[in-house]
Every structure is written in C-alpha cells, then in structure tokens.
Design a protein around this motif. Structure first.
Motif, PDB file in Angstrom:
ATOM      1  N   ASN A   1      -0.104  13.402   1.955  1.00  0.00           N
ATOM      2  CA  ASN A   1      -0.478  13.195   3.352  1.00  0.00           C
ATOM      3  C   ASN A   1      -0.844  11.739   3.607  1.00  0.00           C
ATOM      4  N   ALA A   2      -1.539  11.117   2.639  1.00  0.00           N
ATOM      5  CA  ALA A   2      -1.898   9.711   2.797  1.00  0.00           C
ATOM      6  C   ALA A   2      -0.646   8.845   2.896  1.00  0.00           C
ATOM      7  N   THR A   3       0.375   9.156   2.080  1.00  0.00           N
ATOM      8  CA  THR A   3       1.633   8.414   2.139  1.00  0.00           C
ATOM      9  C   THR A   3       2.289   8.566   3.507  1.00  0.00           C
TER      10      THR A   3
ATOM     11  N   ALA B   1       0.830  -1.207   0.000  1.00  0.00           N
ATOM     12  CA  ALA B   1       0.000   0.000   0.000  1.00  0.00           C
ATOM     13  C   ALA B   1       0.864   1.257   0.000  1.00  0.00           C
ATOM     14  N   ILE B   2       1.960   1.220   0.764  1.00  0.00           N
ATOM     15  CA  ILE B   2       2.879   2.364   0.795  1.00  0.00           C
ATOM     16  C   ILE B   2       3.597   2.500  -0.555  1.00  0.00           C
TER      17      ILE B   2
ATOM     18  N   ARG C   1       3.763   6.325   8.865  1.00  0.00           N
ATOM     19  CA  ARG C   1       3.742   6.415  10.332  1.00  0.00           C
ATOM     20  C   ARG C   1       3.166   5.143  10.940  1.00  0.00           C
ATOM     21  N   ILE C   2       2.153   4.591  10.290  1.00  0.00           N
ATOM     22  CA  ILE C   2       1.575   3.336  10.785  1.00  0.00           C
ATOM     23  C   ILE C   2       2.633   2.239  10.774  1.00  0.00           C
ATOM     24  N   ARG C   3       3.387   2.156   9.689  1.00  0.00           N
ATOM     25  CA  ARG C   3       4.425   1.128   9.592  1.00  0.00           C
ATOM     26  C   ARG C   3       5.514   1.349  10.642  1.00  0.00           C
TER      27      ARG C   3
ATOM     28  N   ALA D   1       4.245   5.753  -5.470  1.00  0.00           N
ATOM     29  CA  ALA D   1       4.206   5.854  -6.932  1.00  0.00           C
ATOM     30  C   ALA D   1       3.271   6.975  -7.369  1.00  0.00           C
ATOM     31  N   LEU D   2       2.095   7.064  -6.730  1.00  0.00           N
ATOM     32  CA  LEU D   2       1.141   8.120  -7.079  1.00  0.00           C
ATOM     33  C   LEU D   2       1.688   9.491  -6.717  1.00  0.00           C
ATOM     34  N   ASP D   3       2.340   9.597  -5.559  1.00  0.00           N
ATOM     35  CA  ASP D   3       2.911  10.871  -5.152  1.00  0.00           C
ATOM     36  C   ASP D   3       3.958  11.333  -6.168  1.00  0.00           C
TER      37      ASP D   3
END
Length: 1008
Positions: free
Chosen positions: A996-998, A809-810, A1003-1005, A815-817
């Motif tokens: 921000n989503a990235t 997911a990261i 941070r979760i990881r 890639a999108l960023d």
C-alpha cells in the motif's frame, strides 16, 4: 580643534577594527561547508554582526569577545582569520564536525581565555604557538583526530587551569614543563598513546583536583606528590597495563575529597589501604585486574559508593574465614550499582546481608572464587539487578526461586558449582533474560518448559547435569530466539524434536552425550546460520539427512558414536567453512569423499566405520572395489533379456543423438541457470583489481568490512568489492546470509551480486569477499548528508532534487515489496538505512547489504511464519523498530518501520539519531507534530530553495504556473511525510503495508 581631530581619528580606528572583526567572521563563514540547521543564514547584512548567531560583542567598543557555535553539526575547516579577532575571549566550537588542522593563527589571540574545540574531527598537531595566548584558562581539544606530542611550550601558560586532550592520538610523554603551571587544576588525556612515566609535576599545584590518564601506555610508578593534594577528586590511570607500585597507607586521609579512584588493568601490588574508608565521598573505586592481595578493609563510611570493582586480583585467603565481611559494610552504600569481586581468592560463605544491598544494584559478580554454601534467599529485594555471576565456586543447595522474581534480570551465570534440585519454574517469569548458564552442576529433574516463556533467551546452557526426560517441543517451539543451545552431558531420552528447525537464528547446538534416539530431524536444515552442531554419543539412527546440505556456514559437525547408516553425503565436500568433521563409530558405508574437509586427515575422523573405503591415503582405508555377481554363467533366458535391453538402449541412444543434432537450436540453454551460482573470483584477481586494496580505492566502511572500487577483466569492468573483516564476530555469518539472500533474487532495485571470493590471502588467513555491480553515484547517505571536504566556497555540496528523492523512495519501496511478497521465500532486510541504498548512473535506487537478512518461511495461518527473532539482529539505532528491542521476532513490518524513518529523513534532511532527538523525542513525532500546517518549516531547506527557484522560473511565464508549482509541491510533501509517519508508527498494527505504501508513493508521483 585638536581634541576633535583626535576623536575623529579614534573613531576611524575603531571603525576599522570593527570591520576587521566582521571580515574575519565572513572568512570563517566561507569555510563552513555543512550547516544543517541554517545558523549561518543569520550572518548577513540585514543585522549588525554583533547580533549574528553565536556572536557576542563587548558593550564599549563593539568588538567580538565570544564566538560560541556548539552542537550545531557545522562542518568544514576553521579559518585562519579567527586570529584577527583580537578581543576574543571565548572560542567554543564543541560538538560539531570541523576538520583539518587547528589554525596556528589562534596563537595571536592574546586575550583568549577559553578554547573549546572538543568533539570534532580536527587533525594534525597541537600548534606550539598556542603558548602565545597568555590569558588562556581552559583548553578543551579532546575528541578529535589530533596526533603528535603535547608541546612543551604550553608550560608557559601560567594561568592555565584545565587542559583536556582526551580521545585523540597523541604520542610522546607528558611534558615536565607543566610543573611551571601553578594554577593547573585539571589534566585530562585519557585514551591517547602517551608513553613514558608520569612526571613529578604536581608539587606546586595548590588546587589540583583531576588527573585522567586512562587508556595510554604509561609505565613506572605514581609520583607521591599526586596524593599530597587534599583537593584531589579524580585519580584515573586505568588501562595502561604497565603502571606499578603500591599506594600510601594514609591515602584516604591525605585525599579526603576523592570521588573516583580508578587504577584497573595495571600491575599495582600491595594491599588496599585501610584508610580508604575515610575518603567518604568516593563514588567509584575501580581496582580490577592488578596484583593486589590481602583482605578488603572496612568500607562502612563509603555511603556514596556507586561502583566497586576489584575482580582479577589475589584478594582473600581462600579459606573458611570471613573474607566477605566487607559486603555487609556495603549495605550503607544506598546508591551502589556495580559490585564486582570475581576471580580472586575469596573463601567462606556468601553472607545473607547481600540481600540488603542497594536497591540500585545492577551487576553482582562473585564468580571464580572459593565460596561455598547456599546462595542467599530474599534476593528479590535487588529489584534492579540485571547480571548475577556466581560461576566457578562451590555453591551447593537449591537455586533460590526468588531469583526468578527479579524483573530486569538479563544474565544469570551459575555454571561450575555443586547446585542441586530443579531449575525453578519461576525463571519463566524473567521476560528480559537473555543468558542462562547452569552447566556443570548437579541439577536434576526435567528441563522446565516454562523457559520457553522467556522471549529474549539467546543463550541456554544446561550441559553437564543430571536432567532426565525428553526435550520438550514447547521448550523450542515457543521460543525461537536461541542462538546458543547446550543440553549436552545429561540423561535426556526420546527424539530430537522436529521443532528444532524453527530455530533459524541458531549458531550453536549441542545435545551430545545423552540418550536420544530416532533419526536426525531433516528440519535441522532450516537452521542455516548454524556453525557448531554436536550430536555425538547418542543413539541416532538412519542416514544423514540430505536437508543438512543447506548448512553451508557450519564449522564443526560431530555425529560420532551413534547408529547412523548409509553413505557419507557428497554435499559435505562443498562446506567451505567446515573445519572439523567427526563421523567415527557409526555404521556408514561406501566411498569416503576426497574434496573439501576430507582433504585434511586431522580435521576428519571416520574411524570405527568398518564398511567405509577410499578417501585420502592418510585415512588408511581399504580401496573401493566393484562387486561381481559370481562365477556361474548366465542362464539363456537372462542372456536373451540382456541382449534385448541392450538393443533397445542402442536404438534409444541413436534417436537421442539425432534429436539433439536436429533440434538443439530450439532448446538453447537458459542463460539464467548459470547465474544461480556465483562465479568464484580468486584473491589474486581482487588484489590486482584494487591495486593491492589501496586506500585510494576504499569507497566505504560497513559493520563487517570495507568496500573497495576495482577493475576486472583488464580494466573493462568496474566493480565494488566488499571485503569481510573476519575478526568481527558475526562477519562469517553475514557473508553466508548475504550469499543466500542474493544468489536467488533478481530485481531492478536490488544491488546485483556478480561474484564471490572465499579462500586465503598471502598470509594464509581466511579471506572472503562479495563482488557487486559498481554504483557510480554512491549511497543515498552521501547525497542526504554530504561530507564536503573541499574548502572551495564556489563548489556547492551535491544534493538531490524533490523528483529524485521521490523516485528513489519508490525504488526502495518496490524492492521491499519484492522481498516481502514476491520472493519464493520471503526475506526481511533488517538493516534498511540510507547507507544501504545505492544509486546507479541514472540515479535509480538499489537496496544492498543483506548481511543481516532473515528468511521467513510462509505459513497458512498469517502469511508469514513465526520463524525468526530479532535477538542478535543489531540493525542500526534509529531505524530499528521498537518491538525488536522488546524481543519481537523479525518480520516484514520491521522493514516497513525502517522505510518510514528513511522516508522522513529523505525529505526533512534530518537524521533519526540527531542531537535534537533526545529522550522521548524522535523524528517520527517531530514530523507528526508539524503536519500539515508547518510542513514547509521542517522539510530539507534544499527543497525549499528548489521550490523558490521553480516559482521564479514560472513567474517569467505567468503567475498561475507559480501558484500551481507551490500547491503541488506542498500537497506532495504532506502526502509523502504522512506516508512516512504511517509506516513508522510505534504500534505495528497502525503501520501501512509496504504494498500500500508503494501504491501511495506512485500516486503522488503520477499527480506531479
């Protein structure tokens, strides 16, 4: 004593029978390889098997009488042990994913009454020994991959009522043995490959009501006995193409219960029976594309008619009579939705009563007849009308402004008539309008700029009229959705607006045969998807802009009969797809190129340019010669200057050579420079690499082609080859878009393109392919929803761990960023979904398939230009943001929405298009409603199992570690799903930015 022994033996026998049923169910369960809803978890020893999900037992002997597991997404094969369920009456597995054959052991089920296997992936042939199920009433096995003929042995099923084998691959003929089944009520075999004639097997059938044979290859005539059943409700034989004959004059009297009479796309002749009006229950009367003639009879009794299609026949007189009087009868059909009588011989005027047709009318086709007069007013009453087709008639007068008040209008076709006046400004109110065809009329005035208020307008054709004035910049600037724009053959003046460069989805532009002047705007180079460009017969001047070199997908370019000057650009040689180039009758000069399209004299026209030279011999141009300065000698001063310059040049050259020899080791060639252009690979190399594109090397199918695994460089390099299916509309455009997107971008989480192939195969057909780095672990789709084909119950489907899903997911977010924020020209992917995320040997995610990608030039105002439209971008249902369906332009927030849905799918294991999401229900709302308290109830069960195993492992050490694992697991899941919900919000303003989503995901990881 004897009674006691007898009862004991009977009890043992019954117990053994129950055990047989239980064992059969366990064998059935063992063949299940896909169970996304976990329904098989109830099949365990904690409860009696009669209470297992989908199992029903008889009250007396507790034997299984019904096994019903429909619409549960179960996959695997059907165990032959179901043949041991000797009391089974109903076997229903509809709407699942079962594969392999139908077990012939089902033929042992003597009490079976219902066999429902509809809509699975079953293959093979229909078992002939189904004839052993003597109690069968209903057979539903359509919607599979079955093949072979229909067994004649089934004609012995004397109690059979309904037989449905729709949507398979059956061949052969309809068995005559079915004439023995006097109980037969319904026979459905639509969309197969059945051939031969329709046998006369209906004489003994007393309650027959349904005959569905659409989409086969049947021929011959219809047996008269079919129409001897007053119970007949559906007669559907369309799309066979070779059925013929006429229909009985008493059709409506002999079949008063008819609801569907569908014979389209055949060779039926004769007239429409007058008695058809007596079949007052008719809902669908489909007669399109036959050889019918005469007039349409009165239809005044057909109050229930919803679909009436009779286009492409020979109906009508073509005169000035009342050919269309039947339309007024149809005002009684209050539920009429489709009315199509195009391509016939109808004459006369269109009666005013059409304004009183059903409020429900969606389609109104009257094109290509001989209808004249005015278009009726008051058509705004047809409030639900989506398509109106009046093309190819003799309509005159003005276009009624009322048509601009139809809120749902999507298509307007009025071309090739004699309409006059202006285009109503009310057309600007048509917010859903996508296609407006008004070419070849006598319309006049200026082209209304109000058309720019139609945000979804994809196709605007106004050619062949008398429009004057300029092409308003507002017409183009305010609407960037155009794919096809035709303003040719008018009297338009002024310049071609530079705003035309904003039409970056444009494929066809035609402004030929006008009075346009000035230079060709260089901004046209921004229209990278353009395939057809017609600028001929105007007064354009200046040179051909070098900016047009970016139009690499162009197929036809016509600049003839203008005042263009300068040389023919060399970049035209490199246009791979260019098939027709017309530069004739301009003021071009210099050498004509000889590569690319210039190699074909029939595809290239340069005549009328008197200063051109060279080219291939077929063009018959003079040879190019160098011009000399004259015969007079040079002056002494000029000789001295030339000598001095030559000396300086020689010294500079010597110094340059010395410099290169001494310092070239310090200035090595940048290795990345060669990667900017793809190394072209030949078709022959790819043919060899894939063993002739063998099906054994086929590893995937996409929207525009197939993907093969191959070995290049004597088997040393494994590659993935995407072969474009050029018969699919948009495939060439997809190839260009992907080349443009991938040739200049490099990122760890993007699929790396290695090469390309554009040429011809051995049959001389166009061939295009892209060669990628091979990803050994396939796509994310395969891991989230494994299609397990093995029946080995010890082989578990591969699955992703929590950590792997988080890392992938990261990877996708990064890639999108990069695409949105770090590329020189921002790129929107437009089709992010699990099948477009590929995994390498280290399970690192790579985003691929840029066939729908769009470029977004940056602006100073908002960071991204309003340069692209979602119109024409199909994307994938379930992952496409809702604003695209309302005409919003393509933008990065669309990818963010797709990412959010992808994230929710990765951690719940549920597809956004699953059966559980119907109507207003969707994956986003499903997860949002469960957060945070019910998070463990909605996540993928595989992750729950992983957590349980983790706790068990931790418990071997200490309980505190187990608690820590559980808390971190649940907190992380909540944060991840909240991120997915935030990214997939319906309102774009509420979505997270991808950067921000990235950061959130990282941070979760880091907390784990």
């Amino acid at each position: 004593m004897h009674a006691f022994v007898l009862n004991s033996c009977l009890s043992l026998a019954l117990a053994g029978s129950n055990e047989t049923d239980k064992l059969a169910l366990l064998e059935f369960k063992a063949r299940i390889t896909t169970d996304p809803f976990g329904v098989m978890s109830s099949w365990n020893e904690t409860i009696h098997f009669c209470q297992w999900h989908g199992v029903t037992c008889g009250h007396r002997h507790k034997r299984i009488t019904m096994l019903t597991l429909r619409s549960l997404k179960l996959g695997g094969s059907i165990s032959p042990h179901v043949g041991n369920l000797s009391f089974l009456r109903v076997f229903n597995l509809k709407n699942n994913s079962f594969s392999h054959d139908i077990p012939p052991e089902i033929g042992r089920l003597r009490k079976l009454q219902v066999l429902a296997l509809y809509n699975n992936s079953l293959s093979g042939e229909i078992p002939t020994n189904l004839s052993g199920c003597s109690e069968l009433n209903y057979i539903y096995i359509g919607g599979n991959l079955l093949e072979g003929s229909v067994p004649k042995e089934l004609g012995t099923l004397s109690k059979l009522k309904e037989f449905v084998i729709d949507d398979n691959h059956h061949t052969g003929s309809i068995p005559y043995s079915f004439s023995n089944i006097s109980s037969l009520e319904s026979f459905g075999a639509i969309f197969n490959n059945l051939g031969g004639i329709i046998p006369d097997i209906f004489g003994r059938l007393t309650n027959f009501y349904f005959l569905g044979l659409d989409g086969n290859v049947l021929s011959g005539t219809i047996p008269p006995s079919v129409f001897n059943h007053s119970s007949l409700e559906t007669f559907a034989v369309g799309l066979n193409y070779n059925l013929q004959g006429t229909f009985p004059s008493n059709l409506g009297n002999s079949c008063p219960s008819l609801q569907t009479f569908a014979i389209s796309y055949n060779q039926f002749s004769g007239i429409i029976p007058v008695s058809i009006s007596n079949a007052s229950k008719l809902f669908e009367l489909a007669l399109r594309d036959n050889q019918l003639h005469g007039e349409v009879p009165s239809l005044k009794n057909l109050h229930n008619l919803g679909r009436f299609t009779l286009g492409d026949n020979h109906l009508g007189s073509g005169g000035t009579g009342d050919d269309l009087s039947f339309l007024c009868d149809l005002t009684n059909a209050t539920g009429l939705q489709y009315l199509e009588f195009d391509s016939n011989n109808f004459g006369g005027t269109l009666p005013q009563c059409v304004a009183n047709l059903s409020y429900s009318l969606v389609s109104f086709y009257v094109a290509y007849n001989s209808i004249f007069g005015n278009i009726p007013n008051a058509m705004e009453n047809l409030h639900n009308l989506e398509t109106i087709r009046l093309s190819g008639n003799q309509f005159s007068g003005l276009i009624p402004p009322d048509i601009g008040r139809l809120p749902k209008l999507y298509e307007v076709y009025m071309e090739t008539n004699s309409l006059t006046g202006n285009v109503p400004s009310s057309f600007g109110n048509l917010s859903r309008l996508a296609h407006l065809h008004l070419e070849d009329n006598n319309l006049q005035g200026t082209i209304p700029s109000t058309l720019s208020q139609c945000p979804n307008l994809v196709n605007l054709t106004l050619g062949g009229n008398n429009f004057t004035g300029i092409i308003s910049p507002e017409l183009i600037r305010l609407s960037s959705s155009y794919v096809h724009l035709d303003l040719s053959r008018n009297h338009l003046t002024g310049f071609l607006p530079t705003e035309v460069g904003q039409l970056i989805n444009l494929e066809h532009l035609d402004v030929s045969r006008n009075l346009l002047s000035g230079e060709i705007p260089p901004s046209l180079g921004n229209c990278k998807t353009i395939q057809y460009l017609y600028l001929q017969e105007n007064f354009f001047q200046g040179t051909i802009p070098s900016d047009l070199s970016s139009l690499r997908g162009i197929e036809t370019l016509s600049l003839a009969r203008n005042n263009l000057s300068g040389t023919i650009p060399k970049f035209l040689e490199n246009f791979t797809f260019l098939q027709s180039l017309n530069l004739s009758y301009n003021n071009l000069e210099g050498a004509v190129p000889i590569e690319g399209v210039f190699q074909n004299a029939t595809a290239t026209s340069v005549q009328g340019n008197t200063k051109l030279c060279g080219g291939i011999p077929e063009l018959q141009l003079p040879k190019c010669e160098f011009r000399h300065s004259g015969k007079r000698g040079l002056s002494l001063t000029l000789k001295l200057v030339i000598s001095l310059l030559c000396g300086l040049s020689g010294a500079f050259f010597s110094f340059s050579v010395l410099y290169l020899c001494c310092f070239r080791s310090k200035n090595k060639k940048d290795p990345s420079s060669d990667s900017e252009k793809f190394r072209m690979v030949s078709y022959q190399s790819l043919l060899k690499a894939t063993d002739g594109f063998s099906s054994a090397n086929l590893i995937g199918m996409g929207s525009f082609g197939s993907v093969y695994k191959g070995l290049l460089d004597q088997g040393e390099t494994t590659i993935a080859i995407k072969v474009l299916n050029l018969d699919r509309h948009g495939a060439s455009k997809s190839f260009i878009a992907e080349c443009e997107a991938l040739k200049n971008i490099r990122h760890r989480n993007l699929v790396k393109v290695l090469s390309a192939c554009s040429g011809f195969d051995y049959r001389g057909s166009n061939f295009k392919a892209l060669i990628y780095e091979f990803m050994v672990n396939g796509s994310l789709e395969e891991w989230l929803h494994p299609a397990q084909t093995s029946i080995d119950t010890n082989q578990r489907p591969r699955s992703l761990t929590f950590s792997q899903r988080l890392n992938i997911a990261i990877d996708v977010a990064m890639a999108l960023d990069y695409l949105h924020r770090q590329c020189h020209v921002p790129i929107v992917h437009c089709d992010l979904k699990p099948s477009n995320v590929l995994l390498d040997n280290d399970m690192i995610g790579h985003v691929g398939d840029f066939g729908l990608a769009r470029f977004l030039p940056k602006t100073l105002e908002d960071g991204f230009g309003n340069q692209s439209s979602s119109t024409g971008v199909k994307g994938t249902i379930g992952y496409t943001p809702p604003e695209y369906g309302m005409g919003h332009e393509v933008w990065p927030q669309g990818d963010v929405y797709s990412y959010g849905i992808l994230l929710l799918e990765m951690f719940t294991g549920k597809r956004p298009t699953g059966d559980m999401f119907q109507g207003s229900s969707n994956l986003h709302n499903f997860v949002k409603a469960a957060l945070p308290e019910q998070v463990l109830e909605i996540v993928d069960p595989v992750l729950i199992q992983e957590k349980v195993e983790g706790e068990m492992s931790a418990n071997q050490c200490r309980t505190e570690a187990s608690t820590t694992i559980r808390i971190k697991f649940e907190e992380s899941l909540i944060s991840i799903l909240e991120t997915g919900v935030a990214c997939s919000a319906d309102l774009p303003g509420e979505r997270l930015d991808i950067t921000n989503a990235t950061a959130v995901m990282c941070r979760i990881r880091n907390k784990l």
